[in-house]
Design a protein around this motif. Sequence first.
Motif, short mmCIF file in Angstrom:
data_model
loop_
_atom_site.label_atom_id
_atom_site.label_comp_id
_atom_site.label_asym_id
_atom_site.label_seq_id
_atom_site.Cartn_x
_atom_site.Cartn_y
_atom_site.Cartn_z
N GLU A 186 0.85 -1.16 0.08
CA GLU A 186 -0.10 -0.08 -0.02
C GLU A 186 0.87 1.23 -0.01
O GLU A 186 0.64 2.24 -0.85
CB GLU A 186 -0.85 -0.06 1.24
N ILE A 187 1.84 1.33 1.05
CA ILE A 187 3.01 2.50 0.90
C ILE A 187 3.37 2.46 -0.53
O ILE A 187 3.67 3.77 -1.11
CB ILE A 187 3.82 2.36 2.11
N ALA A 188 3.92 1.44 -1.22
CA ALA A 188 4.66 1.61 -2.50
C ALA A 188 3.82 2.25 -3.47
O ALA A 188 4.44 2.96 -4.31
CB ALA A 188 5.05 0.16 -2.59
N ILE A 189 2.64 1.76 -3.59
CA ILE A 189 1.67 2.02 -4.53
C ILE A 189 1.46 3.54 -4.44
O ILE A 189 1.52 4.68 -5.27
CB ILE A 189 0.41 1.39 -4.59
N HIS A 190 1.34 4.34 -3.05
CA HIS A 190 1.00 5.47 -2.83
C HIS A 190 2.27 6.27 -3.25
O HIS A 190 2.29 7.47 -3.83
CB HIS A 190 0.86 5.88 -1.47
N GLN A 191 3.51 6.02 -2.91
CA GLN A 191 4.84 6.31 -3.60
C GLN A 191 5.02 6.59 -5.07
O GLN A 191 5.32 7.45 -5.46
CB GLN A 191 6.05 5.79 -2.66
N PHE A 192 4.52 5.35 -5.75
CA PHE A 192 4.75 5.27 -7.04
C PHE A 192 3.67 6.18 -7.74
O PHE A 192 4.27 6.86 -8.66
CB PHE A 192 4.23 3.79 -7.23
N ALA A 193 2.55 6.26 -7.45
CA ALA A 193 1.44 7.54 -7.96
C ALA A 193 2.19 8.89 -7.64
O ALA A 193 2.10 9.57 -8.56
CB ALA A 193 0.35 7.63 -7.25
N LYS A 194 2.72 9.18 -6.64
CA LYS A 194 3.42 10.44 -6.32
C LYS A 194 4.60 10.48 -7.36
O LYS A 194 4.94 11.98 -7.88
CB LYS A 194 3.99 10.49 -5.13
N ARG A 195 5.45 9.59 -7.47
CA ARG A 195 6.68 9.79 -8.53
C ARG A 195 6.10 9.88 -9.88
O ARG A 195 6.49 10.47 -10.89
CB ARG A 195 7.29 8.47 -8.42
N GLN A 196 5.01 9.21 -10.31
CA GLN A 196 4.34 9.63 -11.50
C GLN A 196 3.99 11.08 -11.66
O GLN A 196 4.15 11.35 -12.74
CB GLN A 196 3.10 8.41 -11.71
N MET A 197 3.24 11.53 -10.85
CA MET A 197 2.81 12.90 -10.79
C MET A 197 4.39 13.86 -10.93
O MET A 197 4.12 14.99 -11.55
CB MET A 197 2.06 13.30 -9.86
N THR A 198 5.41 13.38 -10.43
CA THR A 198 6.46 14.26 -10.46
C THR A 198 7.00 13.96 -11.97
O THR A 198 7.62 15.02 -12.16
CB THR A 198 7.58 13.50 -9.44
N TRP A 199 6.83 13.07 -12.43
CA TRP A 199 7.54 12.79 -13.61
C TRP A 199 6.70 13.87 -14.56
O TRP A 199 7.09 14.19 -15.69
CB TRP A 199 7.38 11.32 -14.22
N PHE A 200 5.09 13.55 -14.45
CA PHE A 200 4.47 14.56 -15.58
C PHE A 200 4.80 15.94 -15.33
O PHE A 200 4.67 16.78 -16.14
CB PHE A 200 2.98 14.07 -15.17
#
Length: 312
Positions: free
Chosen positions: A264-278
């Motif tokens: 759960e923590i990893a997916i939240h962090q992943f979504a945050k990194r996706q937004m950082t990329w965009f």
Amino acid sequence: MQNQKMITILGPTASGKTAVAAALALRTGGEIISADSRQVYRRMDIGTGKDLADYTIGDVKIPYHLIDIAEPGTKYNLFQYQQDFHEAYDEIRSRDKLPILCGGTGLYIEAVLGGYSLSPVPQNQALRDSLEGKSLEELTRMLVELKRQNGSNMHNRTDVDTAQRAIRAIEIETYNLEHPTPERQMPPVESLIIGINIDRELRREKITRRLKARLDEGMCDEIQGLIDGGVNPEDLIYYGLEYKFITEYVIGRTSYDEMFRQLEIAIHQFAKRQMTWFRGMERRGYTIHWIDAAKSMDEKVDAIEALMNQMQ
């Protein structure tokens, strides 16, 4: 031929971008090209969030491309994706249909929009042997330094959430340092870019709800089935996120509760990194037209069509 060359719909995990792309394809007669680094794998359905039901609206099946094209356990990469993307894109355009690029892998999206020329990077066993045993933190520091030397921003940080992936990233950067990539040869692709913007708290709530639902749907059984079918657990761990944490649970390295908490923590962090990329894409000159995920589907598609008309 459609006046618009391509529509790109991007957004973080759980933003609902696939449903938006399918609804737009229904209205325009378009076809979807997936931009997801893990949905290329067959039989990896629940864990990669293929949500194939989204591609059927009423009685209409929306055509999609670059899903289920590689075997689990293989290492599909950006170079292969570029080749496969252009093949699908040219074929769709040849039939006077609108290509709709949809996904959350920012590296894949930016590579095809920007027309980056890449070469297949061979494995460097000596380098791999020298890196074995190093922690993810140590590998990440090495990768950052190599990226600095290369002036590289084209390796997605979301792809280095395991030591194995970090080693592959280091291998790529080392190769590029020793064999400078030639001038860009792939043509950039003209596209209207739409971003699905979801409120952070709503995104967190949807991620947790969706994770529980996918576990209930049999995500652990899916991964056990892949292992029983001969896929090496370490190859599944390489894919990160669900495949990393659930494989470790299935083979007995962690408990169910610990797996759920870490994933759960990893997916939240992943979504945050996706937004950082965009957001980084915007700084690098890409115009992304953001649409609120909370709007109704008709409102979202109306807004995209209005932008399409403005661009013609």
